[in-house]
Enzyme design. Structure first.
Site, PDB file in Angstrom:
ATOM      1  N   GLU A 312       5.766  51.500  65.952  1.00  0.00           N
ATOM      2  CA  GLU A 312       5.515  51.227  64.520  1.00  0.00           C
ATOM      3  C   GLU A 312       6.716  50.536  63.876  1.00  0.00           C
ATOM      4  O   GLU A 312       7.142  50.898  62.775  1.00  0.00           O
ATOM      5  CB  GLU A 312       5.220  52.541  63.777  1.00  0.00           C
ATOM      6  CG  GLU A 312       4.168  53.409  64.469  1.00  0.00           C
ATOM      7  CD  GLU A 312       3.711  54.607  63.641  1.00  0.00           C
ATOM      8  OE1 GLU A 312       2.522  54.751  63.433  1.00  0.00           O
ATOM      9  OE2 GLU A 312       4.572  55.394  63.201  1.00  0.00           O
ATOM     10  N   CYS A 406      -0.378  60.216  57.037  1.00  0.00           N
ATOM     11  CA  CYS A 406       0.679  59.887  56.088  1.00  0.00           C
ATOM     12  C   CYS A 406       0.204  58.918  55.018  1.00  0.00           C
ATOM     13  O   CYS A 406       0.614  59.000  53.853  1.00  0.00           O
ATOM     14  CB  CYS A 406       1.885  59.301  56.819  1.00  0.00           C
ATOM     15  SG  CYS A 406       1.489  57.976  57.962  1.00  0.00           S
TER      16      CYS A 406
END
Lengths: 603, 603
Positions: A312, A406
Site C-alpha cells: 500500500e 479503515c
C-alpha cells in the site's frame, strides 16, 4: 451547537485542526459553525454521509468492533475478533458523529455517541491503557510489537474523537478517557522513558490537538518525541523494514514521502502540527520540501496517493500506474490533513489547490453517490476482464465495509467535518480556499457565498457585515487561467481585494474543458491525455460508450463541451470530446464497476 | 554417465521430462547425453553455473536449510529456521547436482550428493512423511494448513531431485526416499482418501515423473487426482482466496492463467504431464487455450510471467507494467517447463518459440554473468532514484541468496539440465528446437551442430551417421522473417528436410535489428518500441548513456546495427539505434543496478 470547552474556556466549535494562540501559523482556521455549507455540491455529499452514519454504527456491531470493547469492558464474554486495530474504526466513527452534530445537531447522534462513549470508558484500564483487542486477545500484554500492534494508532484515533466530541458537543466523557490514555502514554514513552514508536502514525496529530484542548505541555512534548524518534532505527530493531513505516530517515531530513502512503502522510501531518506549535521552521521547511516532491513525482492527477498495491505504498518517482493505482481513500484523507496544516502554517495557495484536487477526485471517488458504499482502492483505469482479487478490489464495485475497514469511517469523519477546510482568517482579513454556497463568519465579519461550483465557475461573495474594511482573499486555482475578479484578470494564488460591509465581489473561474498531459517520465500514461473541467478530473466509463473503453481514443483537436445533466449520477456536468462522453471521475462505478479510464490515448 | 535405472531397466540419461512409451506425445525427448552443448553461448552460462553449485551447498548451510534436515534426522539439536518450504531449496539444489553430473561427471558432485542425500534419508519418518520444518518446528503436526504449508511442494521437489539422481547417476538412495514419500501421500490423499491439495503445485509434475521411473500407477493416479481436485473449493474451505492458488476454476475449464504466477504454471505443467500420460486430449486442449491466452495477454516481451508484486501474481489481460514487472525468475522456469511439455504433446513450434524467448531473456536475466548472483524479480525498467524496498528488490542488484531462496537453486537445476530442452525425435526423424553448438544422437543417427547463435544466425547441421534417410526439422522462429534453409526461403515453424549420412544443411536466421511495438492495450508501453535481435531482447543501460535512461528517446527511422564486443559483458553483440547503445536484456545490472529500460519511447 457551539460549546464551551470545560478545559480551556474557549467558545467555538473548532474544526479538525485548531492551532493555539502561540502557534506560528500564517492563517487561522474558522470554527465549524463559522463556515457553513448551505447547499450545492458538498451539501449533497454531506447529507448522504449523514444518512450513512447510523449504518456505520450497525457495521461496527456486525464486524465485532463494538463487541470487542464490550468484552474489554466486562459487559460481555468472548474473544476479540477482527484486526488488531479494530478499535480505531469505532473512534473514527465517533469523530464523524461529533462533527456531524456540529453540522446538524440531532438527538440521535448524541444518543449514539453517549452509548458508545460509555462502552469505551468502561473498557479503559485503571492506568489509562486502552486497546480492547490487546486487553482481550493478548491477555493485556502491551506494546510487545509496537510496529505492528497499532496501540498508539488506536489511541490517536480515540484522542481525535475525544477532541471532536468536546469541541462539538461540549461533552467531556471521551476527553476524560483520552486524557487518561495520553497521560499513560506520556508516563510510558518519551525522551526519558521507553524509546519506541508505533508503526502507524496518527498519535502525533492527535496529541497536538489534545494539547490544544488541555494546554498540557506533556501532550505536545510526547507528540514532538514521536515525530523526532522516527528515522533512528527503532523499527529496524524489531527486524522490520523501516521504509514501510516512514522510519528510514528522520522526518526533518527526509526529501520525499515513501513506504506505506497513509502512514507517511499521517506522520507528516502530525509533524506539521508539531512544527506549528513549536515554531520549528526547519521542520516546516523539510515538510514543504517533501510535499513538493510528492506533488511533483508521486501524486496522481486525481490527488490520489500511493502507487503500489504491494505494501500500500508510494512508488518511486514517476511510478504512477493507472490500472494498479492504489490511491487508498485514507491516503487522500491524510493528504488533505497534511495539506491543510501546511496551508495554515504558510498561507501558500498550492496547498489549498492540492486539497481541492484531492477532495473532488481521489477522496470523493472513495464513496458512492448513496454515501454508504466505499472504495478502498481508487484506480484511474478499470480494464475489461479485470478480475476481483480480494475484498478491496475495485472490480467488486464499492462495498459497504471491508475486513480492514479503515476507509469508511474515515470518509464519514472527513465529510462531516468538511466545513473546517473552507476558510481561514488572519489579522488582515478572511481567506476563502474552497468554494461552496454558505456563510462565513470571522468575528464581526459575515459573508455569504453563492456559487454552483464545481459545475459553474462563478463565485459571488457578499459582505453582510463588517466592523471595518478588510482584505478578502479568494483562491484562484492554478488550473484557472483566465480567471477574473470583478472583471479584472487575476492570476493563480490568492486574489486579494479590500472590501467593506455591503460589498459584493464576483470571482469567475473559467470552466472550459481542459486536456492535460503528464510529465514525460510518467511512463504509464505516455501518449494519453486526461480531461479536466474546473476542479474535476473526468473519466470515460463503459456505460457511455459502445466501443470497449480499453480501446477508446481521444482526438485532441475534436470539439469539447460541457453540458449539465441533472438526471445523471445525481446531477453532473458531462463533458463531450469528439465521440467521447466523459463523467466526473468521482462518480464512476455508480452504474456498475465496468471499464473506466481517466487517461485516454490520443488518436 | 549413462546409467541403468534399477527400476525400469532402461538405459539413458533421461532429461527433465520423459514420457512413458504409452504417453500420447507428438515428440519424444532425447536423453541428456544424446544432446550435448559443446561450447558457445549456453556452455558459458552452464560453466558459470557449475562453479556456483558448490556455493549453493554453502548457502544452504548458512541459511539453515541443511541444519533443519539434520535436526529432523536427529543428528543435531535445535529449532528449525527459515520458511516452511526450506527443504525444497535443498532438493532443487540436489536436482541441479544430478543434472550437472550428467553434463560433466565429477566426484565432487557425487560426494556432495551422497552426503546431503544421506541426511535427507535420515530425516524421513518411518511412515514416509518428510518435511523437516513441520517435524521440528510443529511437533510433526502434519497437513494442518495445506494451502500454506508447502508439504506437497517440498515432497514434489524431493521427488524431482530423486528422479534426476537416478537418471543421471544411477544412485537409488534418494529414489528410495521419494517412493516412500509418494506411497505415504498415496495412502493419505486421493479420490477415496483425504481430499486436499497443496497451495503450491509441483507435486503433480513430480509424481508423473516418478511414475515414469517406477511404473507405479498409483503415482500417476495421485498426480491426476491433485490436478483434477483443484477448482472445487478445497482451498476456499480453509478461508483462503482461491485465485491466488489456481483453485478458482478446474484446470480443464480454465481459460487463462491467474493468481500466483509460479503456482499457476507449475500446475499447468503438471497437468500437461498428466494429459500426456493419460491421453487426455480434452485436458491438453484446455491447457493449449490457457497457454495461448497467457502468451497473448499476460507475457512480457522477455517471456517474463507475472505482472504484480502484490501476491507475485499474473495481472489482468494486458496489465504488463515495466517498472513493477514481477516476472519472477521461477515463473520463467515454470513457463519453460510447461511449454516443453506442450511441445512434446503437440509438436507445435510456438511452444519452442516461447521456450527460446523465456530462456534467453526472462530466465537468463535472473542470474549474473558470474553465475552466482540472482534476481528474484525481473523488471523491464529500472528507474533513476528507485528505492530498494525489501530483500528481493532489483534495486539491490543481483544477490547471492534470498530469505525466500526459491530462485537460485531453480536457476541451477535449469542450467544444469538445459540440454534436455534442445532436441526431440519422432518416428520420422529428429527435431532441433533450440540452437547451440554440439551433438545430437537419436538411435543410430548422430548430428553435429555448429553455430554462434544467438550472436550469429547461421546454424550448420552435419549428419555424421544415419542408418537411413530421415526428416530433419529445424525450428524457424516466428521472429525470423527471411530465413533460409540451404538458400531456400522457409517460413516460421519447422523447416523439414530429408537428409542422409554425410549431408550438411545450413539454416540462416536473419539477425537484423528489429523494433517491436506492443498490443495497443498494453498501456504501460504505449508510444514505445522494444529492440530485438535474433532471440534476444535488448535494453538501454545507464552505463552506455550520458542522458538519464529515463529520458532516452529512440528515433524509429535512425540507422541500427549490431556489433560484437568480445570485451563487454562476457562477450555480447551490442546494438546501436541512432544515438542509443543497447545491450542484451539478460546482461543488464552486471555493471551495477543502474537505470535500465527495455521499452523505449520513440521520438
Amino acid at each position: 451547537m457551539t460549546a464551551t470547552s470545560p478545559r480551556t474556556g474557549t467558545t467555538s466549535t473548532r474544526g479538525p485542526a485548531a492551532p493555539t494562540a502561540a502557534a506560528q501559523v500564517a492563517l487561522r482556521p474558522l470554527g465549524l459553525g463559522e463556515a457553513t455549507i448551505g447547499g450545492g455540491f458538498w451539501a449533497g455529499r454531506q447529507d448522504a454521509n449523514a444518512a450513512a452514519i447510523p449504518l456505520g454504527r450497525r457495521r461496527l456491531e456486525d464486524a465485532g468492533n463494538l463487541r470487542n470493547l464490550r468484552i474489554a469492558a466486562g459487559r460481555e464474554e468472548g474473544d476479540a475478533i477482527g484486526p488488531i486495530f479494530a478499535d480505531s474504526d469505532v473512534y473514527k466513527w465517533l469523530e464523524a458523529v461529533a462533527w456531524e452534530y456540529a453540522r446538524r445537531p440531532a438527538e440521535e447522534l448524541l444518543a449514539m455517541q453517549r452509548e458508545v462513549t460509555a462502552v469505551v470508558a468502561d473498557a479503559q484500564a485503571a492506568d489509562g491503557y486502552l486497546n480492547s483487542v490487546v486487553q482481550v486477545r493478548h491477555a493485556d500484554e502491551r506494546y510487545t510489537d509496537l510496529p505492528w500492534s497499532h496501540e498508539h494508532y488506536c489511541a490517536g484515533h480515540l484522542i481525535q474523537a475525544a477532541v471532536a466530541q468536546v469541541r462539538c458537543t461540549g461533552d467531556t466523557a471521551l476527553l476524560d478517557v483520552a486524557v487518561k490514555v495520553a497521560d499513560h502514554l506520556a508516563d510510558t514513552f518519551g525522551e526519558d522513558r521507553r524509546h519506541d514508536v508505533d508503526g502507524h502514525p496518527v498519535i502525533e496529530m492527535a496529541l497536538v490537538e489534545l494539547h490544544r484542548e488541555t494546554g498540557d505541555p506533556r501532550h505536545l512534548e510526547l507528540a514532538r518525541y514521536f515525530v523526532e524518534a522516527r528515522g533512528h532505527g527503532l523499527i529496524s530493531a524489531y527486524g522490520h523494514d523501516p521504509t514501510y513505516f516512514s522510519d528510514r530517515v528522520p522526518v526533518r531530513e527526509a526529501t520525499t514521502v515513501e513506504g506505506h502512503a497513509v502512514r507517511a502522510v499521517y506522520l507528516t501531518a502530525g509533524a506539521a502540527d508539531v512544527a506549528a506549535e513549536r515554531g520549528d521552521t526547519a521542520l516546516l521547511d523539510a515538510l514543504a520540501r517533501q510535499f513538493d516532491h510528492m506533488l511533483a513525482t508521486k501524486t496522481y492527477i486525481t490527488g490520489g496517493l500511493g502507487a503500489r498495491w504491494d505494501r500500500e505504498a508510494f512508488g518511486d518517482p514517476y511510478e504512477l500506474p493507472t490500472d494498479r493505482a492504489y490511491a487508498e481513500t485514507c491516503a487522500a484523507i491524510g493528504g488533505v490533513q497534511w495539506a491543510w496544516r501546511m496551508l495554515l502554517a504558510t498561507g501558500d495557495a498550492r496547498y489549498a489547490d492540492a486539497i481541492e484536487r484531492m477532495l473532488f477526485n481521489g477522496f470523493l471517488a472513495g464513496v458512492s453517490l448513496s454515501g454508504s458504499e466505499y472504495f478502498y482502492v481508487n484506480p484511474l483505469q478499470h480494464r475489461s476482464d479485470a478480475h476481483a482479487d480480494g475484498d478491496r478490489s475495485p472490480a467488486h464495485g464499492r462495498r459497504g465495509w471491508f475486513d480492514c475497514a479503515c476507509c469508511p469511517p474515515n470518509v464519514m469523519r472527513t465529510l462531516s467535518g468538511l466545513e473546517g477546510y473552507l476558510a481561514t482568517r488572519d489579522d488582515g482579513g478572511v481567506q476563502l480556499h474552497q468554494y461552496a454556497p454558505g456563510t462565513v463568519t470571522a468575528g464581526a465579519t459575515t459573508l455569504t457565498v453563492e456559487t454552483e461550483y464545481p459545475w459553474d465557475g462563478l463565485v459571488r461573495v457578499r459582505v453582510d457585515a463588517a466592523d471595518a474594511p478588510f482584505a478578502l482573499s479568494l483562491r484562484v486555482p492554478a488550473w484557472a487561467a483566465g480567471a477574473t475578479l470583478d472583471g479584472a484578470p487575476v492570476g493563480p494564488g490568492y486574489a486579494r481585494v479590500q472590501v467593506a460591509a455591503g460589498d459584493v465581489v464576483e470571482l469567475r473561474l473559467p470552466m472550459e474543458v481542459r486536456t492535460t498531459t503528464a510529465h514525460p517520465r510518467v511512463d504509464a500514461v505516455r501518449g494519453c491525455v486526461a480531461v479536466e473541467r474546473g476542479p474535476l478530473v473526468y473519466a470515460a466509463e463503459q456505460a457511455d460508450h459502445d466501443t470497449p473503453v480499453d480501446d477508446l481514443r481521444l482526438d485532441p483537436a475534436a470539439p469539447r463541451a460541457g453540458a449539465h445533466r441533472p438526471d445523471l449520477l445525481g446531477g453532473v456536468t458531462v463533458v463531450t470530446a469528439g465521440e467521447l462522453t466523459l463523467v466526473p471521475y468521482y462518480a464512476w462505478a455508480n452504474r456498475g464497476a465496468a471499464p473506466m479510464r481517466v487517461w485516454i490515448p490520443t488518436t
